[in-house]
Every structure is written in C-alpha cells, then in structure tokens.
Scaffold this motif. Structure first.
Motif, PDB file in Angstrom:
ATOM      1  N   GLY A 195      44.800  30.925   7.545  1.00 24.91           N
ATOM      2  CA  GLY A 195      44.899  31.275   8.994  1.00 24.91           C
ATOM      3  C   GLY A 195      44.540  30.131  10.040  1.00 24.91           C
ATOM      4  O   GLY A 195      44.175  30.344  11.051  1.00 24.91           O
ATOM      5  N   ILE A 196      44.521  28.884   9.225  1.00 21.42           N
ATOM      6  CA  ILE A 196      44.022  27.594  10.256  1.00 21.42           C
ATOM      7  C   ILE A 196      45.468  27.170  10.898  1.00 21.42           C
ATOM      8  O   ILE A 196      46.702  26.982  10.145  1.00 21.42           O
ATOM      9  CB  ILE A 196      43.799  26.396   9.277  1.00 21.42           C
ATOM     10  N   SER A 197      45.309  26.920  12.201  1.00 18.84           N
ATOM     11  CA  SER A 197      46.640  26.423  12.880  1.00 18.84           C
ATOM     12  C   SER A 197      46.693  25.136  13.313  1.00 18.84           C
ATOM     13  O   SER A 197      47.510  24.701  13.732  1.00 18.84           O
ATOM     14  CB  SER A 197      46.737  27.503  13.884  1.00 18.84           C
ATOM     15  N   SER A 198      45.357  24.375  13.331  1.00 20.87           N
ATOM     16  CA  SER A 198      45.182  23.213  13.810  1.00 20.87           C
ATOM     17  C   SER A 198      44.176  22.462  13.188  1.00 20.87           C
ATOM     18  O   SER A 198      43.087  23.175  12.672  1.00 20.87           O
ATOM     19  CB  SER A 198      45.141  23.127  15.354  1.00 20.87           C
ATOM     20  N   ILE A 199      44.087  21.170  13.083  1.00 22.37           N
ATOM     21  CA  ILE A 199      43.097  20.397  12.353  1.00 22.37           C
ATOM     22  C   ILE A 199      42.715  19.167  13.326  1.00 22.37           C
ATOM     23  O   ILE A 199      43.497  18.681  14.094  1.00 22.37           O
ATOM     24  CB  ILE A 199      43.571  19.910  11.009  1.00 22.37           C
ATOM     25  N   GLN A 200      41.642  18.799  13.073  1.00 23.51           N
ATOM     26  CA  GLN A 200      41.020  17.392  13.298  1.00 23.51           C
ATOM     27  C   GLN A 200      41.126  16.518  12.368  1.00 23.51           C
ATOM     28  O   GLN A 200      40.634  16.902  11.204  1.00 23.51           O
ATOM     29  CB  GLN A 200      39.662  17.646  14.112  1.00 23.51           C
ATOM     30  N   VAL A 201      41.472  15.215  12.480  1.00 21.83           N
ATOM     31  CA  VAL A 201      41.409  14.157  11.437  1.00 21.83           C
ATOM     32  C   VAL A 201      40.582  13.093  11.712  1.00 21.83           C
ATOM     33  O   VAL A 201      40.528  12.739  12.839  1.00 21.83           O
ATOM     34  CB  VAL A 201      42.982  13.683  11.058  1.00 21.83           C
ATOM     35  N   SER A 202      39.695  12.504  10.861  1.00 19.70           N
ATOM     36  CA  SER A 202      38.884  11.589  10.930  1.00 19.70           C
ATOM     37  C   SER A 202      39.318  10.273  10.446  1.00 19.70           C
ATOM     38  O   SER A 202      40.218  10.659   9.125  1.00 19.70           O
ATOM     39  CB  SER A 202      37.452  11.912  10.616  1.00 19.70           C
ATOM     40  N   VAL A 203      39.272   9.164  10.882  1.00 19.77           N
ATOM     41  CA  VAL A 203      39.961   7.817  10.277  1.00 19.77           C
ATOM     42  C   VAL A 203      38.649   6.902   9.792  1.00 19.77           C
ATOM     43  O   VAL A 203      38.993   5.740   9.580  1.00 19.77           O
ATOM     44  CB  VAL A 203      40.782   7.330  11.168  1.00 19.77           C
ATOM     45  N   ASN A 204      37.521   7.464   9.590  1.00 20.73           N
ATOM     46  CA  ASN A 204      36.497   6.377   9.200  1.00 20.73           C
ATOM     47  C   ASN A 204      36.893   5.721   7.818  1.00 20.73           C
ATOM     48  O   ASN A 204      36.274   4.863   7.764  1.00 20.73           O
ATOM     49  CB  ASN A 204      34.921   7.225   9.271  1.00 20.73           C
ATOM     50  N   PHE A 206      38.497  -3.215   9.050  1.00 20.91           N
ATOM     51  CA  PHE A 206      39.429  -2.552   8.075  1.00 20.91           C
ATOM     52  C   PHE A 206      39.190  -2.889   6.769  1.00 20.91           C
ATOM     53  O   PHE A 206      39.280  -4.148   6.290  1.00 20.91           O
ATOM     54  CB  PHE A 206      40.672  -2.877   8.995  1.00 20.91           C
ATOM     55  N   LYS A 207      39.282  -1.879   5.907  1.00 27.16           N
ATOM     56  CA  LYS A 207      39.262  -2.088   4.545  1.00 27.16           C
ATOM     57  C   LYS A 207      40.894  -1.698   3.918  1.00 27.16           C
ATOM     58  O   LYS A 207      40.988  -1.817   2.805  1.00 27.16           O
ATOM     59  CB  LYS A 207      38.343  -1.335   3.749  1.00 27.16           C
ATOM     60  N   MET A 208      41.639  -1.429   4.741  1.00 23.98           N
ATOM     61  CA  MET A 208      42.965  -0.929   4.289  1.00 23.98           C
ATOM     62  C   MET A 208      44.162  -1.988   5.098  1.00 23.98           C
ATOM     63  O   MET A 208      43.789  -2.256   6.259  1.00 23.98           O
ATOM     64  CB  MET A 208      43.276   0.294   4.493  1.00 23.98           C
ATOM     65  N   THR A 209      45.129  -2.038   4.537  1.00 26.01           N
ATOM     66  CA  THR A 209      46.230  -3.092   5.297  1.00 26.01           C
ATOM     67  C   THR A 209      47.065  -1.983   6.133  1.00 26.01           C
ATOM     68  O   THR A 209      46.781  -0.556   5.911  1.00 26.01           O
ATOM     69  CB  THR A 209      47.159  -3.572   4.280  1.00 26.01           C
ATOM     70  N   GLU A 210      47.559  -2.489   7.117  1.00 24.16           N
ATOM     71  CA  GLU A 210      48.223  -1.845   8.102  1.00 24.16           C
ATOM     72  C   GLU A 210      49.787  -0.793   7.307  1.00 24.16           C
ATOM     73  O   GLU A 210      49.879   0.111   7.816  1.00 24.16           O
ATOM     74  CB  GLU A 210      49.053  -2.565   9.052  1.00 24.16           C
ATOM     75  N   GLU A 211      50.183  -1.623   6.322  1.00 24.10           N
ATOM     76  CA  GLU A 211      50.804  -0.744   5.422  1.00 24.10           C
ATOM     77  C   GLU A 211      50.536   0.429   4.801  1.00 24.10           C
ATOM     78  O   GLU A 211      51.145   1.385   4.880  1.00 24.10           O
ATOM     79  CB  GLU A 211      51.855  -1.738   4.346  1.00 24.10           C
TER      80      GLU A 211
END
Length: 323
Positions: free
Chosen positions: A57-66, A75-80
């Motif tokens: 029944g979830i219609s929307s989410i919030q996403v965290s990018v920490n 940044f510990k990840m590459t842009e790719e």
C-alpha cells in the motif's frame, strides 16, 4: 433532541467504520486519508523492494543518498557507479508504480550547509549541487535539507546566517529540477549535548520558536518539513508552519533522542490524534512519509489506517451520533 443508541449498535457502527470508512456514508467534511510513503536508502530501491512496497500500500518513497559518502564527507563512489544506482532505482520504482517523492540530501559533520568557514561552506554547497544533478533523473517533488550538524559553542547566529546563505544559493538548482526545497526541524529542545566528552550545541531548528525565526528569514517559496521524532508535540510546529509545511517524517520518540519508533509500537510520546488534527488544519496534502523502524512494510499501512479511522470516529462519527 438527543437520541440514545444501544451499546451493541454503537459498537457495530464503530467496527463498520474501522473495517471500511468508504462503505459508510461520509459527510463532505471528512478529511481524505493521506497517501502512505516510506523511506529507503537509494541502494535498497530494488525491483523486489518496490514490488513489496506497492503490495503493502506504499505509493511514494523518500530516498537518502548518504551512502554515496564516506565519514569525511567525500564521495566514495564514482559518477558511473552513482549513475547506475540512480537509474536502477528509477526503473525499479517506475516499474512498480512508486513515485520517488523526495530526496533526502546528504548530511553530517562535514556536509553541513551552515559551516562558518566560508571556504568549507562553499565546498558543501558545491557537493549539494552535484548531488542534485546526479538525482535529476529521479524527478523528485521535494528536496529535503538538514539546516546544520551539531554546532560549536556560542556561534549559533553565525551558523544561521551561513545556513541561510547556502539555502539561497541552492534554491535555484532545486527549482531547476522542478522540485521544492524543504528544511527539516532537528532534535531538541535542550541547547547542549555531550558527545565523547565534548560539549556541542544542538543543530539549528531545534524548537518551534527557532524554526519559525529561521523560516521567517527565508523566501516564502522555501518550505519546511516536520520530523515527528525530533520534538515533543510536533503538532505545535505543524500549526505554526501552516501552509509552509510541505513534507513530514513520521516516527515516534521522546523529543530528545534519535529513536525513530514505529508509531503503533506503543513506544514514544506523540499524540497521534493531535498530530492528524494539526495536519488537516494545515491542509497538508503530501504523503504520510514514514521514517521509522518497522518489521514489515505492511505494518505501515495498517498503522496509518488504524490512526486515521480512530481520528474519524472520535472527531466525526461519535459527534454525529451524540446529536
């Protein structure tokens, strides 16, 4: 003239409402239920997770990018790698019919938009601008920022001024995404906190008064988010904000610590009937976005439906049959 209704018949009415308010003849004054949302870290937005969320029944989410950053705010990840994660999440959500409603921007000691050092503040603003570009494909409705990290002593006004400067610089790139910016209230109400033997000040927006003081210094198109775990009586901040409230984080707590209790767990000190009343009075129309600990996604919908039905019964059904 008042009518008496037998206890059995009244219980029947209550159970009927709890089972399905839609089957009960509702007056137009009934507030509509809010859509239900849940918070995810971006890397957990998978096909399976989104399918489960939709079924719950979830219609929307919030996403965290920490998760993109290390403890030093780099940044510990590459842009790719980030681009792949973003596109995989976008597809997983879209395929399930889930709206990625909000991006929770990175936060931490070294990713603080209120840093007093102008050189460091500009670096943080640049990081946030890059994050916004990386998230463009997600097409969020809301971009959420923390106003600060914990503060050094006796520099609160300086942090407020730097935070406002950063918000004004970030407003345009947020608008360019077709989103709105919201500033979240932080944990309070005490001014000071100890961590590893060091005394700090609590983050900005730790009380209703301070949040409103800061919001009143910002343009009207900058909005607010209320985290219900961060203060006692969050309904007071909801009412104070009125139509500047555009987002919520739903969880329970004691107003002093990061507890993020599930609202129907029996823990925490929130008055959920007062909170719902305040949300409706403020004409909040965004999702009821959970940011809490839970055992099963389905519990989120069950919990909200219970609270909503209880609110309607106590504020409309009982009153109607007392006439």
């Amino acid at each position: 003239m008042k009518r008496k209704i037998s206890g059995l018949f009244f219980k029947f009415l209550l159970s009927l409402c709890l089972a399905s308010l839609g089957s009960f003849a509702q007056p137009k004054s009934y507030p509509d239920p809010l859509k239900i949302g849940a918070s995810f870290s971006l890397e957990t937005v998978t096909t399976t997770a989104m399918s489960d969320a939709k079924s719950a029944g979830i219609s929307s989410i919030q996403v965290s990018v920490n998760g993109w950053f290390d403890k030093s705010g780099h940044f510990k990840m590459t842009e790719e790698e980030i681009s792949k994660e973003v596109n995989d999440a976008r597809k997983a959500a879209a395929d399930a019919g889930i709206n990625i409603w909000a991006i929770h921007m990175p936060f931490g000691r070294y990713i603080d938009i209120s840093l007093i050092s102008e050189t460091e503040r500009q670096k943080v603003v640049a990081i946030h601008k890059k994050v916004l570009q990386l998230c463009r494909v997600l097409k969020p409705e809301v971009i959420l920022f923390h106003p600060s990290w914990y503060l050094s002593l006796d520099q609160r006004d300086e942090h407020i001024n730097q935070m406002i400067k950063s918000v004004l610089e970030l407003a345009k790139p947020v608008k360019d995404l077709g989103a709105i910016m919201v500033i979240e209230n932080m944990t309070g109400p005490e001014l000071y906190v100890m961590s590893q033997g060091i005394k700090y000040e609590r983050p900005l927006c730790r009380t209703v008064d301070e949040t409103m003081k800061i919001m009143n210094k910002l343009p009207s198109q900058i909005y607010a988010a209320v985290d219900m775990n961060h203060m006692l009586h969050p309904e007071k901040l909801i009412l104070a904000l009125g139509n500047r409230l555009k987002f919520v984080h739903v969880s329970d707590g004691d107003g002093e610590n990061e507890l993020h209790y599930f609202p129907c767990s029996g823990k925490g000190m929130n008055d959920w009937m007062a909170i719902l009343a305040a949300l409706y009075k403020a004409e909040y129309s965004g999702p009821f976005m959970y940011e809490c600990h839970y055992k099963d996604l389905k519990d989120l919908t069950v919990c909200y439906n219970y609270m909503y039905n209880k609110f309607i019964i106590e504020n409309y059904i009982k009153l109607k049959y007392k006439e």
